[in-house]
Structures are given as structure tokens and as C-alpha cells.
Design an enzyme around this catalytic site. Structure first.
Site, mmCIF file in Angstrom:
data_model
loop_
_atom_site.group_PDB
_atom_site.id
_atom_site.type_symbol
_atom_site.label_atom_id
_atom_site.label_comp_id
_atom_site.label_asym_id
_atom_site.label_seq_id
_atom_site.Cartn_x
_atom_site.Cartn_y
_atom_site.Cartn_z
ATOM 1 N N GLU A 149 10.624 0.639 9.921
ATOM 2 C CA GLU A 149 11.580 1.735 9.704
ATOM 3 C C GLU A 149 10.853 3.010 10.084
ATOM 4 O O GLU A 149 9.956 3.455 9.364
ATOM 5 C CB GLU A 149 11.997 1.812 8.226
ATOM 6 C CG GLU A 149 12.745 0.603 7.717
ATOM 7 C CD GLU A 149 14.149 0.482 8.269
ATOM 8 O OE1 GLU A 149 14.655 1.455 8.865
ATOM 9 O OE2 GLU A 149 14.730 -0.607 8.123
ATOM 10 N N CYS A 202 13.751 10.468 6.833
ATOM 11 C CA CYS A 202 13.802 9.926 8.199
ATOM 12 C C CYS A 202 15.206 10.042 8.784
ATOM 13 O O CYS A 202 15.363 10.210 9.978
ATOM 14 C CB CYS A 202 13.304 8.489 8.228
ATOM 15 S SG CYS A 202 14.022 7.481 6.941
ATOM 16 N N LYS A 252 0.838 -1.201 0.000
ATOM 17 C CA LYS A 252 0.000 0.000 0.000
ATOM 18 C C LYS A 252 0.872 1.250 0.000
ATOM 19 O O LYS A 252 1.617 1.504 0.946
ATOM 20 C CB LYS A 252 -0.909 0.042 1.236
ATOM 21 C CG LYS A 252 -1.938 1.175 1.111
ATOM 22 C CD LYS A 252 -2.585 1.545 2.416
ATOM 23 C CE LYS A 252 -1.779 2.500 3.238
ATOM 24 N NZ LYS A 252 -1.588 3.831 2.627
ATOM 25 N N GLU A 263 10.606 14.856 15.516
ATOM 26 C CA GLU A 263 10.907 14.858 14.093
ATOM 27 C C GLU A 263 10.055 15.951 13.432
ATOM 28 O O GLU A 263 8.826 15.903 13.493
ATOM 29 C CB GLU A 263 10.540 13.484 13.521
ATOM 30 C CG GLU A 263 10.966 13.274 12.097
ATOM 31 C CD GLU A 263 10.750 11.832 11.635
ATOM 32 O OE1 GLU A 263 9.656 11.290 11.870
ATOM 33 O OE2 GLU A 263 11.675 11.265 11.024
HETATM 34 P P1 NAI Z 1 2.068 7.797 8.757
HETATM 35 O O1 NAI Z 1 2.967 6.948 9.576
HETATM 36 O O2 NAI Z 1 0.689 8.049 9.236
HETATM 37 O O3 NAI Z 1 1.944 7.170 7.281
HETATM 38 C C1 NAI Z 1 2.834 6.234 6.705
HETATM 39 C C2 NAI Z 1 2.040 5.128 6.026
HETATM 40 O O4 NAI Z 1 1.304 4.396 6.989
HETATM 41 C C3 NAI Z 1 1.010 5.608 5.016
HETATM 42 O O5 NAI Z 1 0.967 4.694 3.935
HETATM 43 C C4 NAI Z 1 -0.285 5.547 5.811
HETATM 44 O O6 NAI Z 1 -1.430 5.405 4.993
HETATM 45 C C5 NAI Z 1 -0.077 4.316 6.656
HETATM 46 N N1 NAI Z 1 -0.846 4.253 7.887
HETATM 47 C C6 NAI Z 1 -1.338 5.273 8.634
HETATM 48 N N2 NAI Z 1 -1.969 4.803 9.721
HETATM 49 C C7 NAI Z 1 -1.897 3.447 9.661
HETATM 50 C C8 NAI Z 1 -2.355 2.387 10.510
HETATM 51 N N3 NAI Z 1 -3.020 2.628 11.651
HETATM 52 N N4 NAI Z 1 -2.094 1.107 10.152
HETATM 53 C C9 NAI Z 1 -1.388 0.848 9.030
HETATM 54 N N5 NAI Z 1 -0.956 1.794 8.189
HETATM 55 C C10 NAI Z 1 -1.191 3.096 8.506
HETATM 56 O O7 NAI Z 1 2.805 9.158 8.514
HETATM 57 P P2 NAI Z 1 2.130 10.574 8.122
HETATM 58 O O8 NAI Z 1 0.879 10.781 8.905
HETATM 59 O O9 NAI Z 1 2.028 10.633 6.679
HETATM 60 O O10 NAI Z 1 3.238 11.595 8.629
HETATM 61 C C11 NAI Z 1 3.252 12.032 9.974
HETATM 62 C C12 NAI Z 1 4.655 12.186 10.473
HETATM 63 O O11 NAI Z 1 5.306 10.933 10.472
HETATM 64 C C13 NAI Z 1 5.553 13.067 9.629
HETATM 65 O O12 NAI Z 1 5.409 14.391 9.960
HETATM 66 C C14 NAI Z 1 6.919 12.533 9.948
HETATM 67 O O13 NAI Z 1 7.407 13.130 11.120
HETATM 68 C C15 NAI Z 1 6.670 11.077 10.193
HETATM 69 N N6 NAI Z 1 7.009 10.255 9.015
HETATM 70 C C16 NAI Z 1 8.185 9.623 9.028
HETATM 71 C C17 NAI Z 1 8.576 8.873 7.949
HETATM 72 C C18 NAI Z 1 9.879 8.205 7.966
HETATM 73 O O14 NAI Z 1 10.314 7.721 6.929
HETATM 74 N N7 NAI Z 1 10.527 8.121 9.099
HETATM 75 C C19 NAI Z 1 7.752 8.749 6.758
HETATM 76 C C20 NAI Z 1 6.480 9.426 6.849
HETATM 77 C C21 NAI Z 1 6.156 10.159 7.951
#
Ligand code: NAI
Ligand code: MG
Length: 483
Positions: free
Chosen positions: A259, A293, A185, A390
């Protein structure tokens, strides 16, 4: 007559004619595109233009994808020799190279990152991951992971929006090389390159069901995580969601890799080559708008060189070209979403409130779309939110230290441990510092360097397991101890 020579760049926009975006997309299940029911828009964050409508994956979509992945695993993929699997991976890698321009333009339109980065970093590295893992497919028993390893079966993979195609490659390539089939996804704001990748799977004549792509938001992600037909979960995203997933998977037999976030220290010692350090401090935090990240988001400067570094850094930051991501001269593109922009603004406001001093590079931001000027905060202390959380944007928090040991202690004072940078001309100091830093990846006199052969992953709240290299391969094999 002009009395001054002008060194302004003329606009150099990349053409978007190379991509054809459909008005609406479905899911990719069992080798075919199937219609979705509900849809949501995906926009270009640089212009707020709606690019397409993306399907919101429901329970029945996820069920169908898992069923098709299981069928492909049982009937085809698990029976195929590694050599045959490798041929498909090579084919996918070559098609990605052939269609590189299409991928780069689409990624930039949907994500907001500069075309220079999608063209020179994301797409070539994504292809490299497929080439690298294609090579492993028929050599698994020689990877030093044991001779009786087996794939898990069906892998559920959930990826973020910061490197959409590259994170897909990090997930899909090792899974397939090891003999798993996948349900992936993409993130809700950046699904388009994953859907183009689905076309590549068709073009490569990958057996139906080996790769399934279900689009949607967190609710779709949760359906994948909690699906009883899935054997392994791989997630990249926020620590917050990582914790939810860890809890959901804990009582099951699913294998898991996470990750998550980071707050990397980039440590400049007094004996560093300052000009080189400044260049890579900029790369460390402003690459990909800071949506990285492993971004070097905490700059730790040894006190006696702090002033010099900051003065050179500001001069360099004033030269960063912010604007149209499709322009080939752009350095810093658009923030990926309005939501993310609000988060960056909120944390920056917390920096002001807690007493740090803000400085932003003078630049003109476009009227439409989501933008944030390259910014640094000085006078940051360890307790400030901008030193601990972050920000995931083009915002650098600057702290200082007196002795090398104090620098290390401050660097390690974080709930995260994904990456770190060390700047010193002295090899012994680099080795000493890297042995004490609690971070999965440590760069010395460089930053943000990636390679498929090199394992990537974190300590503490930055996640579990590694991706890339032999370590990453092990996460997709049963009967190997992880980490
Ligand atoms: P997120 O962690 O909510 O989204 C990442 C992925 O997880 C997306 O595909 C989303 O649809 C999915 N997801 C969301 N909730 C889920 C759940 N309960 N179960 C399974 N999958 C789920 O990240 P978001 O909201 O886009 O960004 C928020 C913050 O997270 C950012 O501001 C940043 O600080 C951090 N982030 C860090 C990343 C990294 O690579 N370390 C990548 C993206 C966000
Ligand atoms: Mg979210």
C-alpha cells in the site's frame, strides 16, 4: 467593557494521566517483552519532548521473532479452529475498546495528531477491524474465496507512522483471522501504540508467538523483508521503499501486498453542492495533517465555479484550529517529524519556484515542535512537482478544467491511483466519472470514509493488492488469485 462578543475557545486539554510510558522499551517476542540492545528516542512532535527510548531491532531480534512466529504457527495457531481464533480476535477488539482512551492519548503524544481524531477515528476503527475479522475467522470457506484456502504461514508486516495503531490493525487482524502468525515492525517515530498493543495481546492471553513486534528503522524492516523464514510481506509506506521491497521479494516465493503513495484528485464539477464540497475538501486534505496516502491533495475545479469554491475554502480554512494536539478543540496537530516538515517545506518551495501562488491560513504556530499552516497553491499546472509528488502534509494543489472530460484526463495524469473524489449533484455524472477514474477507492460527494468491510488499495504506483473486506482477506490466504 468589551464591545464585541468573543467566541474564543477556552483550552480543553485531554489528560495524559491515563498513560504510563516506560523510559525504555524492548521488543515483544514469543509473548514476552525482551530487552533490546541499541535504542533511539521517540519524541512528541508537538513539543519535541523525549517520550521514551525504543529498541533498534537487530538481525538476532528479527531471527528470534521469526522463529517464535513459526513455532506458534506450527504448534498452535494453524491447528486451532477458526472459531477459537475468532474468540481471541473478539477479545482483542473488546480490550482495545476498554483501553481506548489510553490508546488515543498515547497515539496523539507519539504521533502529533489531534486527540479528537485519535479518539474518534483511529482507535474505534482499529477495534472495528478486529471485530470485523473476528467474524471471518470461522467463516473463511464462505468468503467466496474457495474452500481449500490455507494461510501463508508467517507474515512480515511493516507499517508507517501516519496511522500507527490503525495500520497495525489493518495488518494484524486479517493475518490472524486467516490463520497466519505475524512479525510486525512499527515505524520508527511511532512505536508506542504497537507496544501497548503487545500488552493487549498478553491480556487477551493470545498464544505466545502469534504476534511478535520488533521495533526499529528501515534497516530492521529490510531484515524482515529479506528473512527466509517469512512467507508473506505486507507493507504500507512510501512508493520508494515499496519498490525496494518489490525488488527484494521478486526472486523469492514470498507473497506480497504493497500500500503505497497517492496524489488523489478531488474533482468539483460545476453542478456540485459547493458548501458541502468545501467542507469535505478541508477534510480531504487537512485530516491528519495531510499525512494520508489517500488525501485529496489535488483539487480539480471546473473553471466556472473555481472562484466561488476558492473564496469559500479560504474562509473555511481561516477557521481551522492549529495547535496543541491534546486539546479537544484542535483540528490540525503537529507534523510527525522534523524530517517530514523539511520535506513539506521543500515541496512547497518548489511550488513557489515553479510559479504557483501560495496562500496559507492566518494562524499562530507554536514555538516548539513541528508545524505547518494549512496551505493552498493556486495556478498549479500538471507538470509542477506539487501536482505530481506526494507532499504528505497540509498542502493542497489547485488546478482547473473546462470540460468534464478534461477534468478526468487531468485526474488520471498521475503515476499514482489510490483514491479520488467526485463532487456533482448528478448521479449519472458521478457514475460516468467513477468509471473512467483509475483509482482504487472513489468517493462521491464525501471523502476519507473508511470501513473494515470495504477494500482499500491502488492502481499503478499506489501499490499491489487490497486491504479490508473479502479482498483484503484473500491476501492472507494461499490458493486465491489476488486483486
Ligand atoms: P518509509 O516508506 O521510509 O517508511 C515506512 C516504513 O517502512 C517504516 O516502518 C520504515 O521503518 C520502513 N522502511 C524504511 N525503509 C525500509 C526498507 N528498505 N525495507 C523495509 N522497510 C523499510 O516512509 P518515510 O521515510 O517515513 O516517509 C517518506 C515519505 O513517504 C513521506 O513523505 C510520504 O510521502 C511517504 N509515505 C507514504 C505513506 C503512505 O501511507 N502512503 C506512509 C508513510 C510515508
Ligand atoms: Mg524513510
Amino acid at each position: 467593557m468589551e464591545d464585541k462578543l468573543s467566541f474564543e475557545y477556552a483550552p480543553a486539554p485531554e489528560s495524559r494521566a491515563v498513560v504510563s510510558i516506560k523510559p525504555k522499551y524492548g521488543h515483544f517476542i514469543g509473548g514476552k517483552f525482551v530487552a533490546g540492545t541499541k535504542h533511539f528516542p521517540t519524541i512528541n512532535p508537538a513539543t519535541e519532548e523525549t517520550l521514551s527510548a525504543i529498541a533498534l531491532g537487530s538481525k538476532s531480534d528479527v531471527d528470534a521473532a521469526v522463529k517464535s512466529a513459526r513455532k506458534a504457527y506450527v504448534t498452535t495457531w494453524s491447528k486451532m479452529s477458526g472459531k477459537e481464533r475468532g474468540k481471541y480476535l473478539f477479545r482483542i477488539a473488546r480490550i482495545m475498546q476498554e483501553r481506548a482512551r489510553e490508546f488515543a492519548v498515547l497515539e496523539t503524544l507519539d504521533n502529533g495528531k489531534p486527540i479528537r481524531e485519535s479518539r474518534d477515528v483511529d482507535v474505534p476503527l482499529a477495534a472495528a477491524h478486529f471485530f470485523y475479522h473476528a467474524g471471518w475467522a470461522d467463516k473463511l470457506e464462505f468468503a467466496g474465496l474457495g474452500t481449500s484456502t490455507k494461510p501463508h504461514g508467517v507474515a512480515g508486516q511493516i507499517i508507517p507512522w501516519n496511522f500507527p495503531l490503525l495500520m497495525l490493525a489493518w495488518k494484524v487482524a486479517p493475518a490472524l483471522a486467516a490463520g497466519n502468525t505475524v512479525v510486525l515492525k512499527p515505524a520508527e517515530t511511532t512505536s508506542l501504540t504497537a507496544l501497548l498493543f503487545a500488552e493487549v495481546c498478553q491480556q487477551a492471553e493470545l498464544p505466545a508467538g502469534v504476534v511478535n513486534i520488533v521495533t526499529g528503522d528501515g534497516s530492521t524492516g529490510a531484515l524482515i523483508v529479506n528473512h527466509p523464514g517469512i512467507d508473506k510481506i505486507a507493507f504500507t509506506g512510501s512508493t520508494e521503499v515499496g519498490k525496494i521491497i518489490a525488488r527484494a521479494v521478486a526472486p523469492t516465493k514470498k507473497s506480497i501486498t504493497l500500500e503505497l503513495g497517492g496524489k488523489a484528485a478531488n474533482i468539483v464539477f460545476e453542478d456540485a453542492a459547493i458548501d458541502e464540497a468545501v467542507e469535505e475538501i478541508v477534510n480531504g486534505i487537512f485530516f491528519n495533517q495531510g499525512h494520508v496516502c489517500c488525501a485529496g491533495s489535488r483539487l480539480l475545479l471546473q473553471e466556472n465555479v473555481a472562484e466561488e469554491v476558492l473564496s469559500k475554502l479560504k474562509t473555511r480554512m481561516a477557521k481551522i484550529r492549529v495547535g496543541d494536539p491534546m486539546d479537544k478543540n484542535t483540528d490540525l496537530g503537529a507534523i510527525n517529524s522534523h524530517e517530514q516538515l523539511l520535506k513539506i517545506r521543500e515541496l512547497s518551495a518548489a511550488g513557489d519556484l515553479e510559479g504557483a501562488e501560495r496562500w496559507s491560513a492566518p494562524c499562530e504556530l507554536p514555538g516548539k515542535g513541528f508545524w505547518f499552516a494549512p496551505t493552498i497553491f493556486t495556478g498549479v499546472t500538471q507538470s509542477h512537482r506539487i501536482a505530481r509528488e506526494e507532499i504528505f502534509g497540509p498542502v493542497l494543489s489547485v488546478l482547473t478544467f473546462r470540460t468534464p472530460q478534461e477534468g478526468i484526463d487531468k485526474a488520471n495524469n498521475t503515476p499514482f491511483g489510490l483514491s479520488a473524489g467526485i463532487w456533482s449533484e448528478k448521479g449519472s455524472k458521478v457514475l460516468w466519472a467513477s468509471q473512467q477514474l483509475r483509482a482504487g477507492v472513489i468517493w462521491a460527494n464525501t471523502f476519507n470514509k473508511f470501513d473494515p468491510t470495504s477494500p482499500f488499495g491502488g492502481y499503478k504506483e499506489s501499490g499491489w493488492g487490497r486491504e479490508g473486506g473479502r479482498h483484503g482477506l484473500s491476501a492472507y490466504l494461499k490458493g486465491v488469485s489476488h486483486e
